[in-house]
Design a protein around this motif. Structure first.
Motif, PDB file in Angstrom:
ATOM      1  N   ALA A  19      27.916  13.005  39.081  1.00  0.00           N
ATOM      2  CA  ALA A  19      28.037  11.733  38.361  1.00  0.00           C
ATOM      3  C   ALA A  19      28.364  10.563  39.295  1.00  0.00           C
ATOM      4  CB  ALA A  19      29.113  11.844  37.281  1.00  0.00           C
ATOM      5  N   HIS A  20      28.769  10.847  40.529  1.00  0.00           N
ATOM      6  CA  HIS A  20      29.122   9.789  41.484  1.00  0.00           C
ATOM      7  C   HIS A  20      27.952   9.371  42.370  1.00  0.00           C
ATOM      8  CE1 HIS A  20      33.282  11.580  40.795  1.00  0.00           C
ATOM      9  NE2 HIS A  20      33.321  10.354  40.290  1.00  0.00           N
ATOM     10  N   LEU A  21      26.755   9.854  42.088  1.00  0.00           N
ATOM     11  CA  LEU A  21      25.598   9.556  42.927  1.00  0.00           C
ATOM     12  C   LEU A  21      25.375   8.060  43.113  1.00  0.00           C
ATOM     13  CD1 LEU A  21      23.078  10.336  44.549  1.00  0.00           C
ATOM     14  CD2 LEU A  21      21.830  10.432  42.374  1.00  0.00           C
ATOM     15  N   GLU A  22      25.393   7.287  42.040  1.00  0.00           N
ATOM     16  CA  GLU A  22      25.116   5.852  42.161  1.00  0.00           C
ATOM     17  C   GLU A  22      26.154   5.150  43.042  1.00  0.00           C
ATOM     18  OE1 GLU A  22      22.231   4.513  41.231  1.00  0.00           O
ATOM     19  OE2 GLU A  22      21.700   6.512  40.493  1.00  0.00           O
ATOM     20  N   TYR A  23      27.397   5.589  42.981  1.00  0.00           N
ATOM     21  CA  TYR A  23      28.428   5.022  43.845  1.00  0.00           C
ATOM     22  C   TYR A  23      28.147   5.354  45.306  1.00  0.00           C
ATOM     23  CZ  TYR A  23      31.154   4.521  39.536  1.00  0.00           C
ATOM     24  OH  TYR A  23      31.595   4.197  38.286  1.00  0.00           O
ATOM     25  N   GLN A  24      27.761   6.595  45.569  1.00  0.00           N
ATOM     26  CA  GLN A  24      27.476   6.985  46.938  1.00  0.00           C
ATOM     27  C   GLN A  24      26.236   6.261  47.451  1.00  0.00           C
ATOM     28  OE1 GLN A  24      27.938  11.135  47.758  1.00  0.00           O
ATOM     29  NE2 GLN A  24      27.173  10.931  49.841  1.00  0.00           N
ATOM     30  N   LEU A  25      25.276   6.005  46.572  1.00  0.00           N
ATOM     31  CA  LEU A  25      24.098   5.224  46.961  1.00  0.00           C
ATOM     32  C   LEU A  25      24.506   3.826  47.408  1.00  0.00           C
ATOM     33  CD1 LEU A  25      21.544   6.243  44.210  1.00  0.00           C
ATOM     34  CD2 LEU A  25      21.181   6.423  46.680  1.00  0.00           C
ATOM     35  N   GLU A  26      25.382   3.189  46.644  1.00  0.00           N
ATOM     36  CA  GLU A  26      25.852   1.845  47.003  1.00  0.00           C
ATOM     37  C   GLU A  26      26.528   1.866  48.372  1.00  0.00           C
ATOM     38  OE1 GLU A  26      28.875  -1.655  45.395  1.00  0.00           O
ATOM     39  OE2 GLU A  26      28.874   0.300  44.387  1.00  0.00           O
ATOM     40  N   LEU A  27      27.339   2.829  48.606  1.00  0.00           N
ATOM     41  CA  LEU A  27      28.080   2.935  49.859  1.00  0.00           C
ATOM     42  C   LEU A  27      27.149   3.223  51.033  1.00  0.00           C
ATOM     43  CD1 LEU A  27      31.058   2.963  50.856  1.00  0.00           C
ATOM     44  CD2 LEU A  27      31.058   5.418  50.412  1.00  0.00           C
ATOM     45  N   ASP A  28      26.291   4.229  50.886  1.00  0.00           N
ATOM     46  CA  ASP A  28      25.457   4.683  51.997  1.00  0.00           C
ATOM     47  C   ASP A  28      24.247   3.798  52.265  1.00  0.00           C
ATOM     48  OD1 ASP A  28      27.268   6.716  52.118  1.00  0.00           O
ATOM     49  OD2 ASP A  28      25.829   8.335  51.806  1.00  0.00           O
TER      50      ASP A  28
END
Length: 189
Positions: A19-28
């Protein structure tokens, strides 16, 4: 012991999930955040990294990856993982610390705050005897954070060139803290 939710004065560290994929996308996707980690990543790379991180978290009880939130807003990503490669047997009693913070939240002490809580969790809750951290030699901000937390310089070595774009600085610095060093700094009372 599965990963637990951890809290600091400002942060809520939640075990990483799909569920944290979109957050990790923003970061990476931020080239500045990823400057010392191989550069910005595309969605497919982040999805693969997330799958790898979730599998890595299953290698040792209590260790893993956390998404950090400040007042409900995503702030970054912290880890206390088994050291070594994803395919290696975890070294008993050891963990590897790391963090990535959204650029707009740099220089606010969140990296230190979340990392201090993971050190506490590792030593006090999990009974680890040594926690290390790796940083690109050029990443002086991370070096300052790690030494400010009490970790000590151990060595400098060359990273596997396959992990970084051609022309990258391959030097990596290892910092570490032992349980005894943690206890000297954090004397009860």
């Amino acid at each position: 012991m599965h990963q637990v939710i951890l809290r600091t004065e400002r942060l809520r560290l939640t075990p990483l999930t799909d569920a944290h994929l979109e957050y990790q996308l923003e970061l990476d996707a931020d080239a500045e955040v990823m400057r010392h980690l191989g550069g910005a990543r595309h969605r497919e790379q982040v999805e693969a990294a997330l799958r790898g991180n979730l599998a890595d978290a299953d290698r040792a009880p209590g260790l893993g990856y956390w998404a950090g939130f400040v007042e409900g807003d995503f702030a970054g990503y912290w880890l206390l993982r088994p050291p070594g490669g994803h395919d290696e047997e975890p070294a008993p009693g050891e963990g590897e610390l790391g963090f990535k913070i959204l650029r707009r939240l740099w220089r606010q002490g969140l990296g230190s705050e979340g990392s201090r809580e993971l050190l506490r969790h590792g030593f006090d809750d999990l009974g680890l005897t040594r926690i290390c951290a790796m940083s690109a030699a050029a990443n002086t901000a991370s070096h300052a954070t790690l030494t400010g937390l009490g970790l000590r310089h151990v060595r400098e070595f060359l990273t596997d060139a396959d992990e970084l774009p051609p022309g990258s600085d391959l030097r990596t610095v290892e910092y570490a803290m032992t349980l005894e060093q943690w206890q000297e700094i954090h004397v009860p009372g």
